[in-house]
Design a protein around this motif. Structure first.
Motif, PDB file in Angstrom:
ATOM      1  N   GLU A  14       0.841  -1.213   0.000  1.00  0.00           N
ATOM      2  CA  GLU A  14       0.000   0.000   0.000  1.00  0.00           C
ATOM      3  C   GLU A  14       0.874   1.261   0.000  1.00  0.00           C
ATOM      4  N   ILE A  15       1.934   1.243   0.787  1.00  0.00           N
ATOM      5  CA  ILE A  15       2.864   2.375   0.810  1.00  0.00           C
ATOM      6  C   ILE A  15       3.476   2.571  -0.573  1.00  0.00           C
ATOM      7  N   MET A  16       3.888   1.484  -1.207  1.00  0.00           N
ATOM      8  CA  MET A  16       4.490   1.570  -2.546  1.00  0.00           C
ATOM      9  C   MET A  16       3.494   2.114  -3.573  1.00  0.00           C
ATOM     10  N   ASP A  17       2.251   1.651  -3.506  1.00  0.00           N
ATOM     11  CA  ASP A  17       1.221   2.115  -4.449  1.00  0.00           C
ATOM     12  C   ASP A  17       0.979   3.612  -4.293  1.00  0.00           C
ATOM     13  N   GLN A  18       0.843   4.053  -3.051  1.00  0.00           N
ATOM     14  CA  GLN A  18       0.572   5.476  -2.814  1.00  0.00           C
ATOM     15  C   GLN A  18       1.782   6.341  -3.155  1.00  0.00           C
ATOM     16  N   ALA A  19       2.975   5.835  -2.863  1.00  0.00           N
ATOM     17  CA  ALA A  19       4.197   6.582  -3.198  1.00  0.00           C
ATOM     18  C   ALA A  19       4.323   6.737  -4.710  1.00  0.00           C
ATOM     19  N   THR A  20       3.998   5.689  -5.458  1.00  0.00           N
ATOM     20  CA  THR A  20       4.057   5.762  -6.921  1.00  0.00           C
ATOM     21  C   THR A  20       3.137   6.862  -7.438  1.00  0.00           C
ATOM     22  N   LYS A  21       1.918   6.910  -6.909  1.00  0.00           N
ATOM     23  CA  LYS A  21       0.964   7.941  -7.337  1.00  0.00           C
ATOM     24  C   LYS A  21       1.490   9.339  -7.025  1.00  0.00           C
ATOM     25  N   LEU A  22       2.005   9.519  -5.825  1.00  0.00           N
ATOM     26  CA  LEU A  22       2.487  10.845  -5.427  1.00  0.00           C
ATOM     27  C   LEU A  22       3.714  11.276  -6.227  1.00  0.00           C
TER      28      LEU A  22
END
Length: 197
Positions: A14-22
């Protein structure tokens, strides 16, 4: 596998997914660990536990992106019956997969004097993946005698430089309008390496 370990892996993803978006939306420099914590719903401490720092998290995401690029190519490659066809296919693959969502953020990190040399080195090393794919096609062509017995390393470098240079046009032109140019680049390149009929 314990529930705790499963939850930890889920949190990491989840952290990786959100970091990618940001990183994709705001860029590397404008994205903070606090931003990632807020978007993912996990504390900064949780992020540091999994990734140590923002740079290492970004490098991991960039490596994942390049791995996906390569996996896409490996799925396409069997559809081509010759090394020549593969070169045209690769040119098209490069054209349509050059501008990844993390590309600009990676350029920001690499050009930031505060970035660690290790992180920058790891980003530059990602170029090994496409270069190895080009080398593999050229080697296949030499072995099948489609191509002359030439300098494989030089050809790989030249092909990579040529396609990489053309990729700069993807910032200013529609990709579909560049297809002919990428195809033409391969045609010109093939004239110098193809075995004489």
């Amino acid at each position: 596998m314990s529930k705790r370990r499963y939850d930890s892996e889920k949190a990491k993803n989840e952290i990786m997914d959100q970091a990618t978006k940001l990183f994709s939306e705001k860029g590397y420099n404008q994205t903070s660990v606090q931003d990632i914590a807020k978007a993912s719903g996990f504390s900064k401490g949780h992020i540091y536990y999994h990734f140590e720092n923002k740079e290492k998290l970004f490098v991991l995401l960039a490596q994942k992106t390049m791995k996906n690029w390569h996996e896409k190519w490996l799925k396409l490659e069997p559809g081509y019956t010759s090394a020549e066809e593969k070169l045209y296919g690769m040119a098209n693959h490069v054209l349509y997969n050059y501008q990844t969502p993390l590309l600009k953020s990676g350029q920001e990190l690499a050009s930031n004097p505060k970035s660690s040399q290790e992180s920058v080195r790891q980003l530059y090393e990602l170029a090994i993946i496409p270069m190895s794919a080009y080398r593999s096609i050229l080697k296949e062509g030499i072995e099948s005698e489609e191509f002359k017995n030439g300098n494989l390393e030089e050809w790989t470098t030249l092909l990579g430089s040529w396609l990489g240079g053309l990729c700069q046009l993807t910032y200013t032109q529609e990709l579909s309008k560049l297809e002919h140019l990428f195809e033409q680049a391969v045609s010109i390149f093939l004239k110098s390496i193809k075995t004489e009929d």
